[in-house]
Design a protein around this motif. Structure first.
Motif, PDB file in Angstrom:
ATOM      1  N   SER A 153       0.838  -1.203   0.000  1.00  0.00           N
ATOM      2  CA  SER A 153       0.000   0.000   0.000  1.00  0.00           C
ATOM      3  C   SER A 153       0.879   1.262   0.000  1.00  0.00           C
ATOM      4  CB  SER A 153      -0.989  -0.001   1.157  1.00  0.00           C
ATOM      5  OG  SER A 153      -0.291   0.140   2.346  1.00  0.00           O
ATOM      6  N   LEU A 154       2.057   1.182   0.622  1.00  0.00           N
ATOM      7  CA  LEU A 154       2.959   2.345   0.596  1.00  0.00           C
ATOM      8  C   LEU A 154       3.455   2.604  -0.835  1.00  0.00           C
ATOM      9  CD1 LEU A 154       4.374   4.535   2.251  1.00  0.00           C
ATOM     10  CD2 LEU A 154       6.292   2.980   2.574  1.00  0.00           C
ATOM     11  N   VAL A 155       3.824   1.514  -1.526  1.00  0.00           N
ATOM     12  CA  VAL A 155       4.274   1.650  -2.934  1.00  0.00           C
ATOM     13  C   VAL A 155       3.140   2.242  -3.769  1.00  0.00           C
ATOM     14  CG1 VAL A 155       4.905   0.335  -5.003  1.00  0.00           C
ATOM     15  CG2 VAL A 155       5.981  -0.194  -2.822  1.00  0.00           C
ATOM     16  N   ASN A 156       1.936   1.727  -3.534  1.00  0.00           N
ATOM     17  CA  ASN A 156       0.767   2.208  -4.278  1.00  0.00           C
ATOM     18  C   ASN A 156       0.550   3.699  -4.061  1.00  0.00           C
ATOM     19  OD1 ASN A 156      -1.225   1.675  -6.001  1.00  0.00           O
ATOM     20  ND2 ASN A 156      -2.654   0.825  -4.514  1.00  0.00           N
ATOM     21  N   HIS A 157       0.656   4.102  -2.797  1.00  0.00           N
ATOM     22  CA  HIS A 157       0.448   5.499  -2.430  1.00  0.00           C
ATOM     23  C   HIS A 157       1.465   6.405  -3.130  1.00  0.00           C
ATOM     24  CE1 HIS A 157      -0.501   8.904   0.080  1.00  0.00           C
ATOM     25  NE2 HIS A 157       0.787   9.035   0.350  1.00  0.00           N
ATOM     26  N   ARG A 158       2.721   5.950  -3.113  1.00  0.00           N
ATOM     27  CA  ARG A 158       3.778   6.751  -3.759  1.00  0.00           C
ATOM     28  C   ARG A 158       3.562   6.837  -5.269  1.00  0.00           C
ATOM     29  NH1 ARG A 158       8.497   6.219  -0.203  1.00  0.00           N
ATOM     30  NH2 ARG A 158       7.692   7.222   1.664  1.00  0.00           N
ATOM     31  N   LEU A 159       3.110   5.736  -5.869  1.00  0.00           N
ATOM     32  CA  LEU A 159       2.857   5.733  -7.321  1.00  0.00           C
ATOM     33  C   LEU A 159       1.718   6.688  -7.659  1.00  0.00           C
ATOM     34  CD1 LEU A 159       3.118   1.975  -8.325  1.00  0.00           C
ATOM     35  CD2 LEU A 159       4.767   3.779  -8.735  1.00  0.00           C
ATOM     36  N   TYR A 160       0.714   6.704  -6.775  1.00  0.00           N
ATOM     37  CA  TYR A 160      -0.433   7.582  -6.965  1.00  0.00           C
ATOM     38  C   TYR A 160       0.019   9.044  -7.006  1.00  0.00           C
ATOM     39  CZ  TYR A 160      -5.098   9.481  -6.260  1.00  0.00           C
ATOM     40  OH  TYR A 160      -6.267  10.172  -6.412  1.00  0.00           O
ATOM     41  N   GLY A 161       1.048   9.332  -6.189  1.00  0.00           N
ATOM     42  CA  GLY A 161       1.604  10.689  -6.112  1.00  0.00           C
ATOM     43  C   GLY A 161       2.254  11.147  -7.415  1.00  0.00           C
TER      44      GLY A 161
END
Ligand code: ATP
Ligand code: MG
Length: 484
Positions: free
Chosen positions: A151-159
């Motif tokens: 979920s952290l990777v996902n969040h950063r990608l979303y950014g």
């Protein structure tokens, strides 16, 4: 410069456009490759940063106060060390990892041992001290860490600002075998990150897979792409306008030249006729023959009137172009003006054996305008219909109203006008040269230009419907007078 004649301008503009298009393409390609590198670096750092953070979070439970742990486990050097340790592939390697806090130290232990008996093929890489937890408990904790990591990777990608289609792959830490997900081959547009551990339980390794990073790269390049497209579009528009302007000027110059030769010819005819008449009078002593003399005087007077009318026409047009025409606005019924014009053209109509019909209306149509100029407009349009249509043709003049506007239509069944000329006929000096009867029909190319100018000065507009071989319908649309 003579060599830079107008016929070279078009190919030159096209070549320039093609060259700048090629240069833009080469530049965008270079930029794409550079952006691809930077996007790959960013994605890799997102996964490695997440791995470092989640690993630290999983370690720090119970040791939150240890500044030393924080300094060590969050340092980039530790990440390098971890990677080197994870990637270590040596036969018969046994390794052990341990961390903890004793009375006076924070301890991190990495122990590697190689059994001396090479026949015993053991490949057992990294086991962590599990603090007495069962295998099931360790697995559950590992699952939790994996979720947080993803979920952290996902969040950063979303950014990054654009939706990215992504998934992840899990590998068994010890054997390196695929545990979850689908291995992806590294094609040109795909991104596959390195393998990262996300805790110190040495269970699995996480790998981020983005099947296509093309859109992400294009998104990063968006400002360059827009500006490059704008530059190309502006250059093309500038060339297009320049070429159009040049073509119009060429047409105008041609029309002006033919106007000069037309007018010279038109002026010369009455002058020669008058000269011949005067010469005949003196040569044949027509003073003694009053009947013949009167005939020659009449011819000369008629030719002089024609000459005067032509000069007046050019002068009137000149004044109108300079905006010096003063219109005398009065309220009048258009039907009465049309009747007068048609009456005055009776001789011309008879000469051509044509039919000129005014379709009567039940009620008068009042407009506010300059009756003399409007009469001239109607005269010009009927004159054209007569001039350009063959003998025995039919010309119909009618009025109609719609939406507070009056439409006067002049319909003939003459040769018609090609669609490409339908706008141009209203330009100054313009005459259609390809028309068959052009050599027989005299004119200056000013008539329709005058019509358009007068109608527009009255707040109206002109319209033309024409089909080649079928005839033309010239319409003038004027605002109808309304009592307040
Ligand atoms: N009713 C028509 N049918 C076919 N062609 C027409 C008609 N009216 C005009 N044209 C074409 O449009 C051109 C421009 O007309 P315009 O009235 O401006 O000039 P002109 O008749 O040649 O000269 P001028 O009216 O100044 O004596 C004409 O040369 C002719 O080719
Ligand atoms: Mg005309």
């Amino acid at each position: 410069m003579k060599w830079l004649s107008s016929r070279y301008v078009f190919p030159l503009a096209i070549i320039t456009l093609i060259i700048s298009l090629c240069l833009q393409c080469a530049w965008i390609r270079q930029l794409y490759l550079a952006q691809k590198k930077s996007v790959t670096t960013v994605l890799e750092s997102i996964v490695s940063d997440a791995s470092r953070q989640i690993s630290y979070q999983s370690i720090v439970k119970g040791h939150e106060k240890s500044i030393r742990f924080q300094q060590f486990f969050l340092s980039p050097e530790w990440l390098v060390l971890r990677h080197a340790f994870d990637d270590l592939k040596v036969d018969n390697l046994r390794s052990r990892f341990h961390y903890g806090i004793t009375n006076d130290s924070s301890v991190v232990e990495m122990k590697m041992s190689f059994p001396n008996n090479p026949k015993k093929q053991i490949y057992q890489k990294s086991t962590a001290i599990t603090d007495g937890k069962s295998q099931r408990e360790v697995s559950l904790e590992d699952q939790r860490d994996l979720k947080v990591m993803d979920s952290l990777v996902n969040h950063r990608l979303y950014g990054l600002g654009v939706a990215i289609d992504r998934n992840y792959v899990l590998y068994d830490y010890s054997s390196g075998k695929l545990v979850k997900g689908k291995a992806v081959s590294k094609d040109a547009s795909a991104f596959v990150s390195g393998k990262y551990t996300y805790n110190l339980k040495f269970q699995n390794q996480y790998q981020l897979v983005v099947p296509s990073i093309t859109w992400l790269i294009i998104y990063q390049m968006r400002y360059y792409l827009i500006s490059s497209f704008l530059m190309l579009a502006l250059t093309a528009a500038a060339f297009y306008l320049l070429i159009r302007l040049m073509k119009n000027q060429q047409l105008y110059a041609q029309a002006r030249m033919s106007f000069t030769s037309n007018m010279t010819h038109e002026l010369q005819t009455p002058i020669s006729t008058i000269a011949v008449a005067l010469e005949s009078i003196s040569k044949y002593h027509l003073i003694d023959e009053p009947e013949k003399l009167q005939n020659y005087i009449n011819i000369s007077r008629h030719e002089l009137q024609r000459l005067q009318a032509m000069i007046e026409k050019v002068l009137k047009q000149e004044q109108m172009d300079l905006g010096k025409t003063n219109l005398q606005f009065t309220l009048f019924d258009i039907q009465s003006v049309l009747k007068q014009v048609i009456f005055s053209m009776d001789i011309q109509v008879r000469e051509k054996n044509s039919q000129l019909i005014l379709v009567p209306s039940d009620e008068p149509y009042f407009i506010k305008g300059d009756a003399m100029h409007i009469a001239n407009v109607c005269y010009n349009l009927i004159d054209n219909a007569l001039k350009y249509s063959p003998a025995h043709s039919k010309i119909e003049v009618s009025c109609s109203i719609a939406d507070g506007e009056l439409t006067i239509s002049f319909k003939d069944n003459g040769p018609g006008i090609k669609e490409i000329y339908q706008q141009q006929v209203f330009e100054r000096f313009f005459r259609i040269f390809s028309q068959d009867n052009i050599h027989n029909v005299k004119g200056s190319g000013l008539g329709l230009h005058y019509v358009k100018q007068v109608v527009e000065l009255h707040g109206g507009r002109v319209a033309l419907q024409s089909k080649i071989g079928k005839g033309s319908n010239f319409m003038i649309i004027l605002p109808l007078y309304e009592e307040n």
